[in-house]
Design an enzyme around this catalytic site. Structure first.
Site, PDB file in Angstrom:
ATOM      1  N   CYS A 184       0.831  -1.205   0.000  1.00 41.75           N
ATOM      2  CA  CYS A 184       0.000   0.000   0.000  1.00 41.75           C
ATOM      3  C   CYS A 184       0.863   1.251   0.000  1.00 41.75           C
ATOM      4  O   CYS A 184       1.971   1.261   0.540  1.00 41.75           O
ATOM      5  CB  CYS A 184      -0.866   0.030   1.256  1.00 41.75           C
ATOM      6  SG  CYS A 184      -1.849  -1.444   1.468  1.00 41.75           S
ATOM      7  N   ARG A 196       4.918   0.413  -6.168  1.00 42.04           N
ATOM      8  CA  ARG A 196       4.889  -0.485  -5.015  1.00 42.04           C
ATOM      9  C   ARG A 196       3.919  -1.647  -5.228  1.00 42.04           C
ATOM     10  O   ARG A 196       3.984  -2.631  -4.488  1.00 42.04           O
ATOM     11  CB  ARG A 196       4.478   0.300  -3.763  1.00 42.04           C
ATOM     12  CG  ARG A 196       5.455   1.406  -3.412  1.00 42.04           C
ATOM     13  CD  ARG A 196       4.811   2.414  -2.491  1.00 42.04           C
ATOM     14  NE  ARG A 196       4.597   1.904  -1.153  1.00 42.04           N
ATOM     15  CZ  ARG A 196       5.438   2.069  -0.146  1.00 42.04           C
ATOM     16  NH1 ARG A 196       6.563   2.726  -0.324  1.00 42.04           N
ATOM     17  NH2 ARG A 196       5.165   1.597   1.043  1.00 42.04           N
ATOM     18  N   TRP A 215      -2.845  -2.606  -1.596  1.00 43.95           N
ATOM     19  CA  TRP A 215      -2.412  -3.950  -1.981  1.00 43.95           C
ATOM     20  C   TRP A 215      -3.094  -4.877  -0.983  1.00 43.95           C
ATOM     21  O   TRP A 215      -2.754  -4.885   0.205  1.00 43.95           O
ATOM     22  CB  TRP A 215      -0.887  -4.039  -1.881  1.00 43.95           C
ATOM     23  CG  TRP A 215      -0.329  -5.318  -2.389  1.00 43.95           C
ATOM     24  CD1 TRP A 215      -0.138  -5.670  -3.697  1.00 43.95           C
ATOM     25  CD2 TRP A 215       0.163  -6.407  -1.602  1.00 43.95           C
ATOM     26  NE1 TRP A 215       0.434  -6.919  -3.759  1.00 43.95           N
ATOM     27  CE2 TRP A 215       0.628  -7.391  -2.498  1.00 43.95           C
ATOM     28  CE3 TRP A 215       0.255  -6.656  -0.230  1.00 43.95           C
ATOM     29  CZ2 TRP A 215       1.170  -8.594  -2.061  1.00 43.95           C
ATOM     30  CZ3 TRP A 215       0.791  -7.852   0.204  1.00 43.95           C
ATOM     31  CH2 TRP A 215       1.245  -8.809  -0.712  1.00 43.95           C
ATOM     32  N   ASN A 229      -1.153   1.652   5.738  1.00 44.25           N
ATOM     33  CA  ASN A 229      -0.273   0.644   5.139  1.00 44.25           C
ATOM     34  C   ASN A 229       0.223  -0.235   6.275  1.00 44.25           C
ATOM     35  O   ASN A 229       0.775   0.281   7.247  1.00 44.25           O
ATOM     36  CB  ASN A 229       0.913   1.339   4.437  1.00 44.25           C
ATOM     37  CG  ASN A 229       1.989   0.348   4.008  1.00 44.25           C
ATOM     38  OD1 ASN A 229       1.716  -0.835   3.812  1.00 44.25           O
ATOM     39  ND2 ASN A 229       3.207   0.842   3.866  1.00 44.25           N
ATOM     40  N   GLY A 230       0.030  -1.547   6.163  1.00 49.15           N
ATOM     41  CA  GLY A 230       0.492  -2.441   7.228  1.00 49.15           C
ATOM     42  C   GLY A 230      -0.592  -3.436   7.588  1.00 49.15           C
ATOM     43  O   GLY A 230      -1.573  -3.605   6.854  1.00 49.15           O
ATOM     44  N   GLU A 290      17.410 -16.970  -9.718  1.00 49.76           N
ATOM     45  CA  GLU A 290      16.957 -15.615 -10.044  1.00 49.76           C
ATOM     46  C   GLU A 290      16.231 -15.591 -11.391  1.00 49.76           C
ATOM     47  O   GLU A 290      15.215 -14.913 -11.543  1.00 49.76           O
ATOM     48  CB  GLU A 290      18.175 -14.668 -10.045  1.00 49.76           C
ATOM     49  CG  GLU A 290      17.928 -13.270 -10.583  1.00 49.76           C
ATOM     50  CD  GLU A 290      16.934 -12.448  -9.800  1.00 49.76           C
ATOM     51  OE1 GLU A 290      16.406 -12.917  -8.767  1.00 49.76           O
ATOM     52  OE2 GLU A 290      16.641 -11.321 -10.236  1.00 49.76           O
ATOM     53  N   LYS A 309      12.447 -14.344 -11.820  1.00 49.62           N
ATOM     54  CA  LYS A 309      12.132 -13.232 -12.723  1.00 49.62           C
ATOM     55  C   LYS A 309      11.039 -13.648 -13.696  1.00 49.62           C
ATOM     56  O   LYS A 309      10.080 -12.933 -13.902  1.00 49.62           O
ATOM     57  CB  LYS A 309      13.409 -12.869 -13.466  1.00 49.62           C
ATOM     58  CG  LYS A 309      13.685 -11.443 -13.728  1.00 49.62           C
ATOM     59  CD  LYS A 309      14.261 -10.619 -12.622  1.00 49.62           C
ATOM     60  CE  LYS A 309      13.536 -10.688 -11.321  1.00 49.62           C
ATOM     61  NZ  LYS A 309      14.234 -10.079 -10.229  1.00 49.62           N
ATOM     62  N   GLU A 331       7.555 -14.184 -11.957  1.00 45.45           N
ATOM     63  CA  GLU A 331       6.860 -13.022 -11.398  1.00 45.45           C
ATOM     64  C   GLU A 331       6.273 -12.107 -12.468  1.00 45.45           C
ATOM     65  O   GLU A 331       5.257 -11.472 -12.220  1.00 45.45           O
ATOM     66  CB  GLU A 331       7.706 -12.250 -10.378  1.00 45.45           C
ATOM     67  CG  GLU A 331       8.893 -11.498 -10.867  1.00 45.45           C
ATOM     68  CD  GLU A 331       9.600 -10.745  -9.714  1.00 45.45           C
ATOM     69  OE1 GLU A 331      10.798 -10.537  -9.835  1.00 45.45           O
ATOM     70  OE2 GLU A 331       8.952 -10.365  -8.727  1.00 45.45           O
ATOM     71  N   HIS A 389      18.257 -36.056  -8.869  1.00 43.61           N
ATOM     72  CA  HIS A 389      17.665 -36.438  -7.578  1.00 43.61           C
ATOM     73  C   HIS A 389      16.168 -36.142  -7.535  1.00 43.61           C
ATOM     74  O   HIS A 389      15.579 -36.083  -6.462  1.00 43.61           O
ATOM     75  CB  HIS A 389      18.404 -35.739  -6.436  1.00 43.61           C
ATOM     76  CG  HIS A 389      19.853 -36.101  -6.388  1.00 43.61           C
ATOM     77  ND1 HIS A 389      20.281 -37.347  -5.978  1.00 43.61           N
ATOM     78  CD2 HIS A 389      20.962 -35.431  -6.766  1.00 43.61           C
ATOM     79  CE1 HIS A 389      21.599 -37.408  -6.081  1.00 43.61           C
ATOM     80  NE2 HIS A 389      22.034 -36.259  -6.553  1.00 43.61           N
ATOM     81  N   LYS A 429       6.318  -3.777  -4.758  1.00 43.49           N
ATOM     82  CA  LYS A 429       7.730  -3.447  -4.873  1.00 43.49           C
ATOM     83  C   LYS A 429       8.404  -3.460  -3.510  1.00 43.49           C
ATOM     84  O   LYS A 429       9.527  -3.896  -3.356  1.00 43.49           O
ATOM     85  CB  LYS A 429       7.875  -2.071  -5.532  1.00 43.49           C
ATOM     86  CG  LYS A 429       9.320  -1.636  -5.745  1.00 43.49           C
ATOM     87  CD  LYS A 429       9.989  -2.515  -6.784  1.00 43.49           C
ATOM     88  CE  LYS A 429      11.454  -2.203  -6.984  1.00 43.49           C
ATOM     89  NZ  LYS A 429      12.161  -3.302  -7.655  1.00 43.49           N
TER      90      LYS A 429
HETATM   91  O1  M6R Z   1      13.470  -4.324  -1.325  1.00 38.84           O
HETATM   92  P1  M6R Z   1      14.079  -5.694  -1.099  1.00 38.84           P
HETATM   93  O2  M6R Z   1      15.347  -5.891  -1.876  1.00 38.84           O
HETATM   94  O3  M6R Z   1      14.259  -6.027   0.351  1.00 38.84           O
HETATM   95  O4  M6R Z   1      12.999  -6.690  -1.695  1.00 38.84           O
HETATM   96  C1  M6R Z   1      13.175  -8.072  -1.570  1.00 38.84           C
HETATM   97  C2  M6R Z   1      12.211  -8.825  -2.454  1.00 38.84           C
HETATM   98  O5  M6R Z   1      10.884  -8.506  -2.121  1.00 38.84           O
HETATM   99  C3  M6R Z   1      12.413  -8.494  -3.948  1.00 38.84           C
HETATM  100  O6  M6R Z   1      13.715  -8.775  -4.360  1.00 38.84           O
HETATM  101  C4  M6R Z   1      11.446  -9.311  -4.809  1.00 38.84           C
HETATM  102  O7  M6R Z   1      11.750 -10.665  -4.741  1.00 38.84           O
HETATM  103  C5  M6R Z   1      11.454  -8.808  -6.243  1.00 38.84           C
HETATM  104  N1  M6R Z   1      10.114  -8.676  -6.725  1.00 38.84           N
HETATM  105  C6  M6R Z   1      12.181  -9.707  -7.174  1.00 38.84           C
HETATM  106  O8  M6R Z   1      12.176  -9.246  -8.472  1.00 38.84           O
END
Ligand code: M6R
Length: 606
Positions: free
Chosen positions: A2, A27, A74, A98-99, A479, A483, A486, A502, A601
């Site tokens: 949020c 965000r 959010w 937010n929270g 990673e 990527k 997501e 395995h 974000k």
């Molecule tokens: O702001 P941060 O680096 O602490 O965020 C960590 C993760 O939330 C962030 O890397 C998330 O996995 C991304 N969406 C990956 O692309």
């Protein structure tokens, strides 16, 4: 997560509130709304989905109030509907939050018992009714808000306005960040400095437990104990930063292409180019006194830490315990006093990483963090920070922050190796030279994306995709899979290539593309043997390598060639093709690349 804004202005604030919310779009959110004081009465407009829907609503039903609050939601408690969208309100008070309020069920039961009628499924609505109850009992607005805050357990950043109070806004922070901005005869609240950037560059951040009584010409901050406190006022650089897409279709594309430049900036911060030596800020510990240390982070930042584990263990002979912050924080990890705990976070606000940091603080660890946002909570609660100079990262999928985190971790690992006497000055210079070549190599990868576009059309048809790597390239496989899933919503998994037999090899058939990250390193032949096993089962193999296709001994569906480089920097170079594969596949799939569904974000809740 949020986003919150609030304005006590000199003219109608609705447009400025929506503009500020647009700067918080990065965000992640699924509904939005604003509330203003219209002739002393509280009114609101809310809409499901993107801010264009709220704008359309406001075009039909404009607002003219000079005081208001706004929110991008959010969803956590309750579906992303208009009813659950913020601001929440009664006729006396309006709140954006937010929270997560952890004790909302108990509070809701109690308030309903007192006659309050709830209209949403949100946790936030209890705050509105608590304050209303206090106002009904004769408390003044600020007192009513303060008394309500005392009842809340959990995390929050709040902005609150009251019926008939044209010159009052309350802000409060517990766990979730909140910035107050100073204008001329105007005051602002925002989840971060980017939200407030065009409005003001003069900012103060509330600390956890603080709440603020804000008028157009005054600010009074009280801490958890109720004592009036001063918080430093700082100049934010957010307003100076260009937050647009440039010539790119998406922020993510722009951020991928910024990597040569921002990695250069990050390296320049830590390397004396004249001598080829590393220069770090003062650190509150000496690497040679450590027996081991811990790294905690989430998501992509965790994978950066995982690469760094290989570096620290190899160059500094220093064991690293690395954990996902959401696991670490509850694992009750035994830590020797005076140890080192390293945290990695782009936003510096990730709730789990922050909680892990606070746990380590209680365990008398030295706390250092690698952050992009220097004003963030994690930065402020660290003994020392190693900033990355990635600039604002707007795309939810982290790209340039990842490679800049790796750059900062690389210099730290070299410094640790030197301090512990495991690498010589000459080794240091060789490794530093390899780092300095990185921007050139990454520019080469970015020069032509046509291969990725072709590949993306094929990958977009897949239901599952596997990524394989060994050694430092294993985290790059993880990673790559993160990527892709997501932003394209295609299921993908990363595996250590040696682990395939395995279990995961059972997934292989001609419909499952397997993306192999295999630069010519010490494990190249081993990786090839693993890939041979995939080829033998009809798997469709896509290689990311600096070797020639004819070297492999079987047909590859696609070879993505990366420049040959020093072994040390290979994972940073290999990181870029996996970003481009994800990006172009998402574009083919037609997803919302910069704001993928369900993601935020800055993950400021647990
Ligand atoms: O702001 P941060 O680096 O602490 O965020 C960590 C993760 O939330 C962030 O890397 C998330 O996995 C991304 N969406 C990956 O692309």
């Amino acid at each position: 997560m949020c986003g919150i804004v609030g304005i006590l202005g000199r003219e109608p604030v609705a447009d400025a509130l929506v503009d500020a919310l647009k700067r918080l779009e990065y965000r992640g959110y699924d509904s939005a709304g604003i509330a203003t004081l219209e002739g002393g009465a509280l009114e609101r407009r809310r809409a499901e989905g993107k801010l264009v829907n709220l704008e359309a609503r406001l075009a039909k039903e404009p607002m003219s109030g000079h005081a208001g609050i706004g929110h991008t939601r959010w969803a956590t408690h309750g579906a992303p509907t208009e009813t659950n969208a913020h601001p929440h309100m009664t006729d006396k008070v309006s709140v954006v939050h937010n929270g997560i309020i952890e004790n909302f069920r108990d509070l809701r039961r109690e308030l309903e018992g007192q006659g309050a009628t709830f209209t949403t499924e949100t946790d936030t609505e209890v705050i509105v009714h608590l304050i209303t109850h206090n106002l009904d009992n004769g408390m003044a607005p600020a007192e009513a808000a303060a008394a309500a805050l005392e009842r809340l357990e959990g995390a929050y950043a709040l902005a609150i306005i009251f019926k008939g109070e044209e010159d009052l806004m309350i802000g409060a922070r517990e766990g979730s960040p909140l910035a107050i901005g100073f204008g001329e005869g105007a005051m602002f609240l925002g989840s971060d400095a980017i939200a407030l950037a065009p409005l003001t560059d003069t900012i103060t951040y509330l600390e956890d437990g603080d709440w603020a009584e804000i008028t157009r010409n005054s600010l009074k901050i009280r801490d958890r104990a109720g004592a009036e406190v001063e918080r430093a006022v700082q100049k934010s650089i957010a307003s100076a930063l260009l937050v647009d897409k440039g010539n790119h279709r998406h922020f993510m594309a722009k951020e991928i292409h910024e990597q040569p430049e921002v990695i250069s900036h990050t390296l320049a911060h830590y390397i004396d180019f004249a001598t080829g030596r590393i220069r770090l800020p003062d650190l509150p510990f000496d690497f040679k006194d450590l027996k081991r240390f811990s790294i905690s982070a989430c998501g992509t930042a965790y994978y950066a830490g995982l690469v760094a584990k290989y570096w620290f263990e190899r160059f500094a002979r220093l064991p690293v315990e690395i954990d996902i912050a959401s696991e670490f924080r509850y694992r009750d990890v035994p830590l020797e006093a005076d140890g080192l705990a390293l945290f990695i976070s782009q936003s510096g606000e990730t709730a789990d990483t922050l909680a892990a940091l606070r746990y380590c603080r209680e365990q008398s660890q030295h706390i250092i963090s690698i952050v992009n946002v220097r004003e963030s909570t994690i930065a402020r609660e660290s003994d020392a920070i190693l900033p990355i100079l990635a600039g604002p990262e707007i795309g939810v999928a982290s790209t340039k922050a990842f490679t800049c985190q790796l750059a900062a971790l690389a210099v730290l690992a070299i410094a640790a190796g030197r301090a512990r006497g495991h690498i010589s000055e000459q080794d240091e210079q060789e490794l530093v030279s390899a780092l300095i070549e990185l921007p050139r190599h990454i520019s080469a990868v970015l020069r032509d994306e046509s291969d990725y576009v072709d590949l993306a059309h094929d990958l977009a048809k897949a239901r599952d995709i596997l990524y394989l790597g060994r050694g430092v390239n294993y985290p790059i496989a993880l990673e790559g899979a993160l990527k892709l899933k997501e932003i394209s919503y295609i299921h993908a998994e990363g595996y250590a290539a040696g682990e395939l037999k395995h279990g995961p090899i059972a997934l292989i058939d001609e419909d499952v593309p397997v993306i192999v990250i295999a630069p010519k390193d010490g494990l190249y032949d081993k990786t090839l043997s693993n890939v041979q096993e995939v080829a033998a089962r009809g798997g469709r193999i896509i290689m990311i390598s600096d070797m020639d296709a004819t070297d492999f001994g079987w047909d590859v569906q696609k070879l993505i060639t990366i420049p040959s480089s020093h072994l040390f920097t290979q994972p940073l170079i290999a990181a870029v093709p996996v970003q481009l594969i994800a990006y172009h596949t998402a574009v083919v799939m037609g997803t919302d690349v910069d704001q993928p569904r369900n993601l935020a974000k800055s993950v400021t809740v647990e």
